[in-house]
Each structure stands twice: as structure tokens, then as C-alpha cells.
Scaffold this motif. Structure first.
Motif, PDB file in Angstrom:
ATOM      1  N   PHE A 726       0.830  -1.206   0.000  1.00 55.25           N
ATOM      2  CA  PHE A 726       0.000   0.000   0.000  1.00 55.25           C
ATOM      3  C   PHE A 726       0.865   1.257   0.000  1.00 55.25           C
ATOM      4  O   PHE A 726       0.630   2.183  -0.781  1.00 55.25           O
ATOM      5  N   HIS A 857      -5.810   2.842  13.255  1.00 56.73           N
ATOM      6  CA  HIS A 857      -6.255   1.725  12.425  1.00 56.73           C
ATOM      7  C   HIS A 857      -6.741   0.603  13.330  1.00 56.73           C
ATOM      8  O   HIS A 857      -6.173   0.322  14.374  1.00 56.73           O
ATOM      9  N   MET A 890     -13.946   1.835   6.590  1.00 55.75           N
ATOM     10  CA  MET A 890     -13.398   1.561   5.264  1.00 55.75           C
ATOM     11  C   MET A 890     -12.951   0.104   5.147  1.00 55.75           C
ATOM     12  O   MET A 890     -13.331  -0.600   4.210  1.00 55.75           O
ATOM     13  N   GLY A 892     -10.183  -1.635   4.334  1.00 60.27           N
ATOM     14  CA  GLY A 892      -9.604  -2.075   3.069  1.00 60.27           C
ATOM     15  C   GLY A 892     -10.567  -1.874   1.929  1.00 60.27           C
ATOM     16  O   GLY A 892     -11.057  -0.771   1.674  1.00 60.27           O
ATOM     17  N   SER A 893     -10.904  -2.947   1.237  1.00 56.50           N
ATOM     18  CA  SER A 893     -11.788  -2.839   0.071  1.00 56.50           C
ATOM     19  C   SER A 893     -13.257  -2.731   0.452  1.00 56.50           C
ATOM     20  O   SER A 893     -14.085  -2.351  -0.375  1.00 56.50           O
ATOM     21  N   TYR A 896     -15.149   0.345  -0.511  1.00 57.58           N
ATOM     22  CA  TYR A 896     -15.240   0.626  -1.938  1.00 57.58           C
ATOM     23  C   TYR A 896     -16.391  -0.130  -2.601  1.00 57.58           C
ATOM     24  O   TYR A 896     -16.916   0.302  -3.625  1.00 57.58           O
ATOM     25  N   SER A 904     -20.545   1.303   5.295  1.00 56.93           N
ATOM     26  CA  SER A 904     -19.235   1.888   5.547  1.00 56.93           C
ATOM     27  C   SER A 904     -19.354   3.342   6.001  1.00 56.93           C
ATOM     28  O   SER A 904     -18.729   3.769   6.981  1.00 56.93           O
ATOM     29  N   SER A 932      -6.280   3.223   4.640  1.00 56.61           N
ATOM     30  CA  SER A 932      -7.711   3.182   4.361  1.00 56.61           C
ATOM     31  C   SER A 932      -8.455   4.195   5.222  1.00 56.61           C
ATOM     32  O   SER A 932      -9.439   4.802   4.780  1.00 56.61           O
ATOM     33  N   CYS A 933      -7.984   4.403   6.458  1.00 60.71           N
ATOM     34  CA  CYS A 933      -8.608   5.404   7.335  1.00 60.71           C
ATOM     35  C   CYS A 933      -8.442   6.802   6.738  1.00 60.71           C
ATOM     36  O   CYS A 933      -9.376   7.615   6.759  1.00 60.71           O
ATOM     37  N   HIS A 935      -8.067   7.614   3.642  1.00 59.51           N
ATOM     38  CA  HIS A 935      -8.901   7.748   2.451  1.00 59.51           C
ATOM     39  C   HIS A 935     -10.367   7.949   2.839  1.00 59.51           C
ATOM     40  O   HIS A 935     -11.078   8.767   2.245  1.00 59.51           O
ATOM     41  N   GLN A 936     -10.826   7.218   3.849  1.00 61.23           N
ATOM     42  CA  GLN A 936     -12.205   7.367   4.310  1.00 61.23           C
ATOM     43  C   GLN A 936     -12.451   8.788   4.814  1.00 61.23           C
ATOM     44  O   GLN A 936     -13.489   9.401   4.513  1.00 61.23           O
TER      45      GLN A 936
END
Length: 952
Positions: A726, A857, A890, A892-893, A896, A904, A932-933, A935-936
Motif C-alpha cells: 500500500f 487503524h 473503510m 480495506g476494500s 469501496y 461503511s 484506508s482510514c 482515504h475514508q
């Protein structure tokens, strides 16, 4: 069930096999499948439900959090769960300290509501962050504070509910339906019965007494000068376990908040007997709690990630610890009282160590104590601590002698007993350790229970102090009370419930206590073939059965912690860790429908919203690791049903990323061009509402050759950096800054070409591919790491695979090496924190005059700790506040995926997003430890969260 809808029932109704399997158990040893599960929205729904059940002669089982230990919530009728909708505070009298609530209100949530008004509800069970007032009333719960605040019955002013006739009634002092009160008065007018009650009910000095119905209390009320005006049948409803009235509203008398400052004397003893003698002394100081924890439970805390940190005060290897809480509004007065208790114990030569805990440290002790029930699931082997005789209560003056006699009795059965809980109240939770699948132990269940009941009667104690009779103790009530009293109890049941609809088989006319068990010799533990290694637990289903149903996973987000984010968002039992464990046990073993295996669609439904946050591996006292179980299930399920495009895309991310990263302009152009982005997202199953992170070039791997030139000529220490997939593709600049910081502080940063962590593969159940990565990494790093040259990583979810999944994922020949590597693997903040404490780091970027708001996280919270990051930033000079949020949502995937986007965002909106939105960005910095955090947070708030290394 169609008739329910036609009658106007507004709540949810389920008759499917999955929902019934989830409600087949509570926290007891029993299992029975209901015929339906319903969620009434209010009193009108309850009335409709009862009327229909009466028409078809169907039992109705009231239920809330399902934390009952005696089987109260288990039965073959219609379950009515009040915990989803019936959760309102109906009325609050701020002046007089009286509150009226619906049965689904959670005890701790009620106290959060009341705190600004300086009131609270005193009875405090170890399950207080998820148990409800309805359940506490039904069981007459008391908990650790009963020696100060009494039981739920003591606080009960009135109850309202529905009888099996469908009639809505209310009971309070002097207020009762004539038909019922006259029958009760007539029943209790018989002199012989009153004399029997006087002789055979538990001693009145025992304030925790729940055996049978509280006829002794009603008899005393009838004797009072007020006559019928002094009778409050609400006191009879307390402890009746839903067998007399379906509660819809409960009125409670509150207490003023306790003194501000607590101190807990944690007296250490070499024997349980000495600790009980000390409890008698402690009670002279009017403590707020006086609780016992024995060596068996203390040993279990060593294996629990969360409670291991709460053992900090333990000195030596005590046979028992007595936790005595005193309180005061003045700190000096508090210290003086605590010292007097210690000196008194020392003068009596009771105990060998007496640490006193204040403030947050005392909270840690109570967290350890509250985890006692769940911790017992960690006892190694197939035998477990069984809840069958754990709720007996005697006069506190009789306690040492009673326990001594009880222990001798248990020795005659070859048993070593678990002792814990309410020493100051005369109630020690005593549990035999039995394997109910073993014929001998199965017979011991009845023998021990019978002998225990006889011993309790000898001391005129109570078969149940707070957990209730339910199924497990009800069989012994006729013998305990005698025929005359028992017949009177039967009459009480008929007076209130003439149709025998309300939770039948509990307290009165119960079936034998050793049938309808979760485990018995006829149901041997099934063994199933798995990819992960579950040999330590005794197999996959043994790992699943560590869940004892205590429902710690049902706590709301306001209680803090990570577990369980999907349940916190939906408040649906189906989405709790307990439900997933129940479903795996029932369906994989074939109990639910006779078909053994992982292929059932019900498992897909119940596991779908598991974010694999790993909160349960830490916060569940039983350490149920649902993240690995979901991964195992995905692998097994996909072997049969195949893999989706979505699974392949996200799971093989680290295999696809090199190609996309090699042509970053093209890749990022496709991701950002509206039409191509739309088509790509639709093809893969990515929500249109989610942005996709751009690939960065050059990657961290490509930057390393230049970066290594800056390694110091004479390093103080060397470390291997794990270049996670990542950071490498999305945030290489963070990796560059981490390397630069280490180099400037004299560390040589080494790297060796290695595959990715396999984190995404594990999350998507692509276990053969993940094992290949894990085997390669373990073989590679086991030859170059040492105590002086550790492995460190930036992204928590990637580096922590070495500690968490790898030891049970790698091929058999690599398992010992994987365990060895895990001891020399650290997150970046763990490593820097250690070196800071050792005085080896001093070069920092000058702090900005801003407060840092830190979000962690989930994997870091579960498998490591946020204190490392927090303390590093404070050492640098930043003011730091931890954001009181659990999972960001989030995962991870997960965030999305089109089917998971809404949940989410809902998880993020519980705490994280509102907290960040209220910040003034000019004066504050948001820091998040996971990619991921970050990005969220960016997607949901527009705020760019930083990695903490950027501030150093």
C-alpha cells in the motif's frame, strides 16, 4: 406470521433458519430453536403478538441482549426481542430522580443520559454496556455495586406490561388490578404458608436472593400497616424472568452520582479463604464494591490482548485478589480511607500486597473484573467453566465457611473450582470445569448441581443471587422450598399467566436441567478441514465455540472500542460477532439443518457485513477471532461457489498494481476520466460514490536505491523495513519520510526484495496465494532477522500479518519460524517509541502550534496499541487527543464495494466524521495511522489526514 401483519404488527418478523439459529442460545449452556423471531416496536405490537400466540397456544419468550446465564431466553416459542425498537426514555423527573423507560434501554446508555443531571441507576452488572433495563428487571440484577445501591428490585417503583390475557396492566405501590391483588392476598392469608415462607425462604440478611418468586417480600408488605396500599407487585415482577408479565415500561428510583474520586485496594492473597475473611473486614468500611478474582481467571488474562495490559498492578502469583473500592470527593480523605483499609488487613495478617489504584488505573481493574465470564472461555482444553452453580448467595458472615465446605464438596468430585465476583455481597460465582461432551463430566453436571442446592439450603442461602433460576436451577426449587411453597409459586404463575404463554419452563415446571444443552455426549465436537491452522484451539469449531454468548460484541459505539462496527451501525443481532460464531457453529457442524460444511447461503448472509476489523481478537474476552474465521469461510465458500470479479480485483491487488503503476499516467487517467471510471467501477462492483486513490511514481521500491545512500556510515542499529504494497504504490512519500527520519537518527535501513504481505488476499479468502507470500516472507526474513536487527513496517494491516495470521497461515514447515519472526516484528511506532524511551532518538521536526486529533487503524488497536503513536507525538511536543471512534468503516476494500458503501459511511458517521467536522482546521491536525482510514476521512469530510511520521 401473516396474521401478525394483518393484525397491525409493525415490527420485523423472521421465521428463517438463520434467524432462528441465532436466537437458539443465550449466554447459558442451553440451545433450543424458536419457531419465530420478532422485534416489536412498542406496547401495541406486544399486545398483538401475545393475542396471536394465545390463539395458537404458542409460548412467547421476551428477550433483549441475551446475556442470561440460566437459559431464560431459550425456548421453542416466539422470541420477542425488545432491544432493537423499545429503547426510549419515556419520562424523567429531574427533581425527584425518577425515570421511566422502555425495556430495551441499555443500562450504561441510561446513565450517560442521566449524568448531566447528577443522577444514575446504581445496580451495575459486568454486562452493563449492553444489558438492558428489561433484562435487569426480569433477573433482578445487581452486580458489583449492590452492597451500596441494592438490586434492581430495590430501585423498582412501577412496571407496565401485557399479561397473557392481552390486558395491559401497571403495578406500583397501592396500584394493582383487583382480580390479581385479591388472589395474591388470598394465597398469602394462609398461616401455614406464611410460616413456611418464614422458615424456608433465604435469610433476609441476604439482599441478593432470586430463588423462585419474591413471595416473602409481598407477604411482608401485606403485614404492614398500610395493608393493600403498601403492596407493590412490581417487586414480584422483578426476578420473574418474563414468566408473569411482558414488560413494556419500567419506572426506577435513581441515586445521586457517587463521590467523584475512586480508589481500589487490590489486596493479594495466598488463599481464597483468606480473601473471604478480608471481605468481612472490608465491609465495615462501607465500600462501593468488594469483588474477588481468583488465580484461574488471573491466569486467563495472560492470554487476552486487552486484559494483559490491565494486569499491571499484580505482584507475584496470588491465589486471589480482593478489589475493594472506596470513594470520596476529597483526594486526601480518599487516601486516608484506603490506608485504613490496608492497615486493618495487615493487622489481621490477611494478604501480602495491597496496591491502591486511582483514576484511570481503577477503571482498568474493573475492566479486568468485568471480563471474568468471557475470560473463562480461554481455559486450555475441551473442558470449560460451566454456569450451573455459579449464582449461589449466602450471608456474608457465612461465606468463608460456606466456600470452604463447597470447595471440599467439589474436591470429592475431582474438581478445581473457579471463584470470582461479589465477595462483599456473600455471592461468589463458582464454576466447575467440565467437558459436557464427556459422559463422566456430563453426569457430574447434575451431581454437582444437586449437591450445591443441598448445601445452599443448609445455609439458608439463595440458589440464585442475581442470574436467575431459568432452566439451570428451576429443577431444584421444589426440593429447596418444599411442596407447600412450590405449590404457591405455581398458583402465582397461574394468577398472572393463566394461559401459560409467558416464557414457560422457567422457574416453574422446568424440564430437567441437563437436556437441550449446546453440548452433550450425543453431539461430539465435529472436525472440519481448514486452510488456517486451528490446532491450538482444537480445531475450527472449537475455536468458534470459544464464544460463550456473553455478547460483549453488542455494546453500542458510545461505549468505546472497535467491536463490533457492523452491529453498532445496524443494531441487528445478525451483525454481531456472537451471531457469526453461532451461525458458524450451527451450520458448519450440521446442527442447523443436518448438512455439514461452509457452503450454506445463511453463512454468506451473516458474515457479509463483518469488516474483519479484528476488534473481537482484543475486546472479546474469549478472543474470538472472527476476522480469520471469515477469511477461512470465504476460502471454503469460494471453492464451491467460485470467485467474483470484485474478489479477484481487490484480492489480487498487489499482483495487478505493478502493471498499473508502470504506466501511472494511463492508469490514473482511466481512474479519473468520468466515462472510463464509471465503466470500470460498474464492472468491478465499486460504488460510484467512492474516489479511487491515484498510483504514485516512482514507487517506494524504485526510490530505495537513492534513499539507501543516506544510511549512516556507523549506524547505532540496523532495521529491515518491510515495504508494504500500500505504501509502495499509493504513498511512497510516507515511506521515504520514515526512512529519512530513521537515517537522521543513526539507523541503517535495510531492505531485501520480498513479496507483499498478502493482506488483501487474506481478507478476500484467497488463502493459497496468501500462503505463498507468507511462506516466502517467513523463509526470507527468518534468515536475516535477529534481536538486534528487527523487522519494522509502516502500514499496520500489512506488518501485523507477521504477528497475527502468518503463524497459522504458513505451511507446516514454516510455522515455528513464523512464530519466531513474530517476536521480532514491530510497527514503526512501536519501534520508535522503544528507541525514544531508550534515549536513542532526538532529531525531530519542530512542532507546529496545533492540536493533533489521532485516529487509529483497527488492526493497530486490536493487535498493538495506540499509546505508542500518542506518546511519540506528545514527546515531540504536540498536544494529542485520541478520536473516540472505533472502526472508520473503510476496512480495506469493504468501503469501496457497492454493496457495502452505505454501511461503511454509516459506521464513519457514528463518531469519526462528526468529530472531525466540528474541528477548526486552522488550529488542528487530523492524523490517521492507516491508509484506508486516511482515504475514508478524505472522502467523507474533505479533510486530508496525515501520517504521524510526516510530523516528525
Amino acid at each position: 406470521m401473516k396474521k401478525l401483519r394483518k393484525a397491525g404488527f409493525a415490527g420485523e418478523i423472521y421465521t428463517d433458519l438463520l434467524r432462528k439459529s441465532l436466537y437458539a442460545t443465550d449466554a447459558s449452556i442451553y440451545r433450543e430453536y424458536p419457531i419465530a423471531v420478532t422485534y416489536p416496536t412498542g406496547e401495541r405490537d406486544v399486545q398483538i403478538l401475545i393475542n396471536l400466540c394465545r390463539e395458537y397456544s404458542l409460548p412467547i419468550i421476551p428477550r433483549a441482549a441475551g446475556t442470561s446465564l440460566a437459559g431464560q431466553c431459550v425456548g421453542t416459542g416466539v422470541v420477542a426481542d425488545t432491544s432493537r425498537h423499545m429503547t426510549s426514555v419515556v419520562r424523567f423527573d429531574q427533581v425527584n430522580g425518577v425515570v421511566r423507560v422502555q425495556p430495551g434501554v441499555i443500562r450504561d446508555e441510561l446513565n450517560r443520559y442521566l449524568k448531566p443531571y447528577r443522577w444514575f441507576f446504581g445496580p451495575n452488572t459486568s454486562t452493563s454496556n449492553r444489558c438492558t433495563i428489561g433484562g435487569m428487571t426480569a433477573n433482578n440484577s445487581s452486580g458489583s455495586t449492590s452492597i451500596k445501591y441494592g438490586t434492581t428490585r430495590d430501585k423498582l417503583l412501577a412496571v407496565r406490561g401485557v399479561l397473557s390475557t392481552g390486558e395491559v396492566v401497571e403495578f406500583s405501590e397501592g396500584n394493582h388490578p383487583d382480580a390479581i391483588i385479591h388472589k395474591i392476598r388470598q394465597l398469602l392469608s394462609e398461616r401455614d404458608l406464611l410460616e413456611e415462607i418464614e422458615r424456608n425462604y433465604p435469610k433476609k440478611s441476604i439482599h441478593r436472593r432470586n430463588t423462585g418468586y419474591a413471595l416473602d417480600i409481598i407477604a411482608d408488605q401485606l403485614k404492614s400497616s398500610k395493608g393493600l396500599q403498601g403492596v407493590n407487585l412490581a417487586k414480584l415482577i422483578a426476578g420473574s424472568e418474563g414468566t408473569l408479565l411482558f414488560l413494556t415500561e419500567i419506572t426506577l428510583k435513581l441515586d445521586p452520582l457517587p463521590p467523584q474520586y475512586p480508589a481500589v485496594i487490590c489486596a493479594h492473597f495466598t488463599s481464597v479463604k483468606d480473601s473471604l475473611k478480608a471481605a468481612r473486614i472490608a465491609m465495615a468500611y462501607e465500600p462501593y464494591a468488594c469483588e474477588l478474582v481468583d488465580k484461574i481467571i488471573l491466569d486467563c488474562t495472560k492470554e487476552n490482548l486487552e486484559q494483559r495490559e490491565n494486569r499491571f498492578f499484580i505482584q507475584g502469583d496470588p491465589a486471589a485478589i480482593l478489589a475493594i473500592e472506596v470513594r470520596a470527593d476529597d483526594r486526601e480523605v480518599l487516601k486516608s480511607v484506603a490506608q485504613k483499609v490496608v492497615e486493618h488487613l495487615q493487622s489481621e495478617k490477611l494478604g501480602y500486597a495491597y496496591p491502591v489504584l486511582y483514576g484511570e488505573d481503577s477503571d482498568k481493574l474493573w475492566s479486568l473484573r468485568a471480563a471474568g465470564l468471557g475470560l473463562l472461555s480461554n481455559i486450555p482444553g475441551s473442558a470449560k467453566a460451566i454456569a450451573c452453580v455459579e449464582d449461589t448467595a449466602v450471608d456474608v458472615k457465612d461465606l468463608p465457611e460456606y466456600i470452604e465446605e463447597f470447595d471440599k464438596m467439589m474436591e470429592s468430585f475431582g474438581q478445581r473450582v473457579v471463584h470470582y465476583a461479589h465477595a462483599g455481597a456473600g455471592e461468589i460465582h463458582l464454576r466447575p470445569i467440565l467437558n459436557l461432551r464427556d459422559e463422566r463430566d456430563f453426569r457430574l453436571l447434575r451431581q454437582i448441581s444437586t449437591s450445591s442446592a443441598q448445601l445452599v439450603k443448609k445455609y439458608r442461602g439463595s440458589l440464585s443471587g442475581e442470574h436467575g433460576d431459568g432452566r439451570v436451577r428451576a429443577e431444584f426449587i421444589p426440593t429447596y422450598f418444599g411442596e407447600k411453597i412450590f405449590n404457591a409459586l405455581v398458583q402465582v404463575k397461574k394468577i398472572f399467566d393463566p394461559y401459560n404463554l409467558l416464557n414457560p419452563g422457567k422457574i416453574i415446571e422446568a424440564p430437567p436441567m441437563d437436556i437441550s444443552l449446546r453440548e452433550d455426549p450425543k453431539t461430539p465436537l465435529q472436525q472440519v478441514s481448514t486452510f488456517f491452522d486451528y490446532s491450538k484451539e482444537g480445531g475450527f469449531l472449537a475455536a468458534v465455540e470459544k464464544c460463550n454468548g456473553s455478547a460483549d460484541c453488542r455494546k453500542p459505539f458510545s461505549s468505546g472500542g472497535v467491536m463490533c462496527p457492523s452491529y453498532q451501525a445496524t443494531l441487528d443481532e445478525k451483525d454481531s460477532t456472537r451471531a457469526r460464531a453461532n451461525a458458524l457453529r450451527e451450520f458448519v457442524s450440521g446442527v442447523a439443518n443436518g448438512q455439514k460444511g461452509f457452503a450454506h447461503p445463511e453463512l454468506k448472509e451473516v458474515l457479509d457485513l463483518c469488516l474483519a476489523c479484528k476488534g473481537c481478537t482484543r475486546e472479546c474476552p474469549s478472543n474470538v477471532d472472527m476476522a480469520s474465521m471469515k477469511s477461512e469461510w470465504l476460502y471454503q465458500y469460494q471453492k464451491i461457489h467460485g470467485k467474483s470479479i470484485q474478489t479477484l480485483f481487490f484480492g489480487y491487488f498487489e499482483k495487478l498494481a505493478p502493471l498499473a503503476s508502470a504506466f501511472p499516467n494511463l492508469s490514473n487517467g482511466i481512474l479519473n476520466y468520468p466515462l472510463s471510471e464509471k465503466l470500470l467501477k460498474k464492472f468491478i462492483g465499486i460504488t460510484p460514490s467512492r474516489s479511487l486513490p491515484p498510483f504514485k511514481q516512482p514507487t517506494l521500491w524504485r526510490r530505495l536505491k537513492e534513499l539507501k545512500k543516506n544510511n549512516p556510515a556507523h549506524p547505532k542499529k540496523s532495521v529491515y523495513l518491510f515495504v508494504d504494497e500500500f505504501t509502495n504504490y499509493y504513498e511512497p512519500e510516507i515511506g521515504e519520510k520514515a526512512i529519512s527520519f530513521l537515517q537522521k537518527n543513526g539507523y541503517e535501513v535495510r531492505t531485501v526484495k520480498h513479496p507483499g504481505s498478502g493482506r488483501a488476499m487474506i481478507s478476500k479468502g484467497l488463502l493459497p496465494a496468501a500462503r505463498k507470500n507468507a511462506d516466502t516472507n517467513v523463509a526470507l526474513f527468518s534468515s536475516i532477522l535477529s534481536e538486534n536487527v528487527p523487522l519494522i513496517g509502516i502500514e499496520p494491516s500489512a506488518i501485523l500479518t507477521f504477528r497475527d495470521e502468518y503463524p497459522r497461515l504458513v505451511s507446516k514447515q514454516f510455522r515455528e519460524k513464523a512464530k519466531w519472526i513474530s517476536t521480532y516484528t514491530f510497527t514503526l511506532d512501536e519501534f520508535i517509541h522503544t528507541e525514544l524511551r531508550a534515549g536513542n532518538i532526538s532529531v525531530f521536526k519542530k512542532p507546529e502550534s496545533k492540536t493533533i486529533h489521532l485516529h487509529g487503524h483497527c488492526h493497530q488497536k486490536a493487535l498493538s496499541s495506540m499509546r505508542y503513536t500518542k506518546e511519540i507525538l506528545r514527546d515531540v511536543g504536540y498536544p494529542v487527543k485520541l478520536i473516540p471512534a472505533g472502526c472508520c468503516g473503510m476496512a480495506g476494500s469493504f468501503g469501496y464495494e457497492v454493496q457495502h458503501f452505505d454501511i461503511s459511511r454509516k459506521i464513519a458517521e457514528m463518531v469519526l466524521f462528526p468529530y472531525i467536522r466540528q474541528l477548526e482546521v486552522t488550529d488542528h491536525l487530523v492524523v490517521a495511522t492507516g491508509i484506508s482510514c486516511r482515504h475514508q476521512i478524505l472522502d467523507g469530510t474533505g479533510i486530508k489526514a496525515l501520517h504521524w511520521i510526516e510530523l516528525l
